[in-house]
Design a protein around this motif. Structure first.
Motif, mmCIF file in Angstrom:
data_model
loop_
_atom_site.group_PDB
_atom_site.id
_atom_site.type_symbol
_atom_site.label_atom_id
_atom_site.label_comp_id
_atom_site.label_asym_id
_atom_site.label_seq_id
_atom_site.Cartn_x
_atom_site.Cartn_y
_atom_site.Cartn_z
ATOM 1 N N ASN A 10 14.145 3.089 1.627
ATOM 2 C CA ASN A 10 13.763 1.698 1.868
ATOM 3 C C ASN A 10 13.734 1.393 3.358
ATOM 4 O O ASN A 10 14.471 1.980 4.140
ATOM 5 C CB ASN A 10 14.781 0.734 1.249
ATOM 6 N N ALA A 11 12.931 0.395 3.707
ATOM 7 C CA ALA A 11 12.937 -0.188 5.049
ATOM 8 C C ALA A 11 12.641 -1.672 4.869
ATOM 9 O O ALA A 11 11.660 -2.043 4.217
ATOM 10 C CB ALA A 11 11.896 0.473 5.940
ATOM 11 N N LEU A 48 9.965 7.852 2.876
ATOM 12 C CA LEU A 48 10.784 7.278 3.943
ATOM 13 C C LEU A 48 12.156 7.953 4.053
ATOM 14 O O LEU A 48 12.917 7.646 4.959
ATOM 15 C CB LEU A 48 10.988 5.765 3.723
ATOM 16 N N MET A 49 12.456 8.849 3.147
ATOM 17 C CA MET A 49 13.745 9.541 3.224
ATOM 18 C C MET A 49 13.787 10.383 4.493
ATOM 19 O O MET A 49 12.831 11.084 4.814
ATOM 20 C CB MET A 49 13.950 10.437 1.997
ATOM 21 N N PRO A 50 14.899 10.304 5.226
ATOM 22 C CA PRO A 50 14.985 11.059 6.478
ATOM 23 C C PRO A 50 15.060 12.565 6.255
ATOM 24 O O PRO A 50 15.533 13.036 5.219
ATOM 25 C CB PRO A 50 16.262 10.539 7.128
ATOM 26 N N GLU A 99 0.868 -1.176 0.000
ATOM 27 C CA GLU A 99 0.000 0.000 0.000
ATOM 28 C C GLU A 99 0.903 1.223 0.000
ATOM 29 O O GLU A 99 1.851 1.306 0.784
ATOM 30 C CB GLU A 99 -0.904 0.012 1.230
ATOM 31 N N PRO A 100 0.619 2.187 -0.861
ATOM 32 C CA PRO A 100 1.503 3.360 -0.922
ATOM 33 C C PRO A 100 1.432 4.175 0.376
ATOM 34 O O PRO A 100 0.385 4.262 1.019
ATOM 35 C CB PRO A 100 0.957 4.183 -2.089
ATOM 36 N N ILE A 101 2.559 4.769 0.711
ATOM 37 C CA ILE A 101 2.592 5.696 1.834
ATOM 38 C C ILE A 101 2.105 7.029 1.277
ATOM 39 O O ILE A 101 2.751 7.624 0.420
ATOM 40 C CB ILE A 101 4.016 5.800 2.424
ATOM 41 N N ARG A 102 0.958 7.473 1.737
ATOM 42 C CA ARG A 102 0.280 8.620 1.130
ATOM 43 C C ARG A 102 0.861 9.973 1.513
ATOM 44 O O ARG A 102 0.735 10.933 0.768
ATOM 45 C CB ARG A 102 -1.194 8.573 1.474
ATOM 46 N N SER A 103 1.468 10.055 2.690
ATOM 47 C CA SER A 103 2.085 11.313 3.107
ATOM 48 C C SER A 103 3.247 10.995 4.038
ATOM 49 O O SER A 103 3.381 9.872 4.513
ATOM 50 C CB SER A 103 1.069 12.224 3.796
#
Length: 186
Positions: A145-146, A164-166, A120-124
């Motif tokens: 990535n995780a 997910l980029m910090p 499922e895409p991470i929406r925000s």
């Protein structure tokens, strides 16, 4: 091109953690780490600096080297029970940083780990994150990535999203010096 937000590098740069957390609006910080890094004392100074600056800090240092779904879910439950956070800091190797990225999403959005693993895409964006690698092998601080193990399917599943980029990265080579020699060398 995907890049981490702010990168602070150099010997002693861990001292800038309170500044980065402040820039991200952090008043309640969740530090995600593992037992080896915690035993080496690498969580102590960051925690002390943040607390001295008036930041409430929760430390979860139970990330295993290869986190499975059940481990991530237990850490998520512990983070929620501790009252959540407004910034997540990952200190350690790839596993700790990967779990920190996942927890930042789970704490901020109505999405489950199962849904993320099902692509499922991470929406925000999740909560703001700062990654502090203590090894130089995984590159988790610089990737979207995780990785989570799904043992019942005999899989390592990568959750991949630019979200997910910090927001911040601290690259302090001094943090590798108290680790076991083989890990420092690699």
């Amino acid at each position: 091109l995907l890049n981490a937000g702010r990168v602070v590098a150099g010997p002693g740069s861990i001292e800038r953690l309170p500044d980065l957390v402040d820039e991200l609006g952090g008043h309640r910080v969740l530090i995600v780490s593992d037992q080896g890094v915690a035993r080496a004392g690498l969580v102590d100074r960051p925690r002390q600096m943040l607390v001295a600056g008036g930041v409430a800090v929760t430390v979860l240092d139970d990330t295993p080297p290869e986190p499975e779904v059940k481990h991530v879910e237990m850490l998520f439950a512990a983070a929620k029970a501790a009252g959540g956070a407004d910034v997540v800091v990952g200190i350690g190797g790839g596993s700790a940083m990967d779990v920190a990225k996942i927890l930042a999403v789970l704490l901020a959005q109505p999405v489950t780990l199962s849904a993320l693993l099902a692509r499922e895409p991470i929406r925000s964006r999740g909560l703001p994150t700062v990654m502090v690698p203590t090894t130089a092998g995984t590159g988790s601080e610089a990737t979207p990535n995780a990785i989570v193990l799904v043992p019942e399917d005999e899989l390592k599943v990568g959750i991949v999203s630019p979200r997910l980029m910090p927001d911040g990265v601290i690259l302090d080579p001094l943090l590798t010096l108290t680790l076991p020699p083989a890990i420092t060398a690699s």
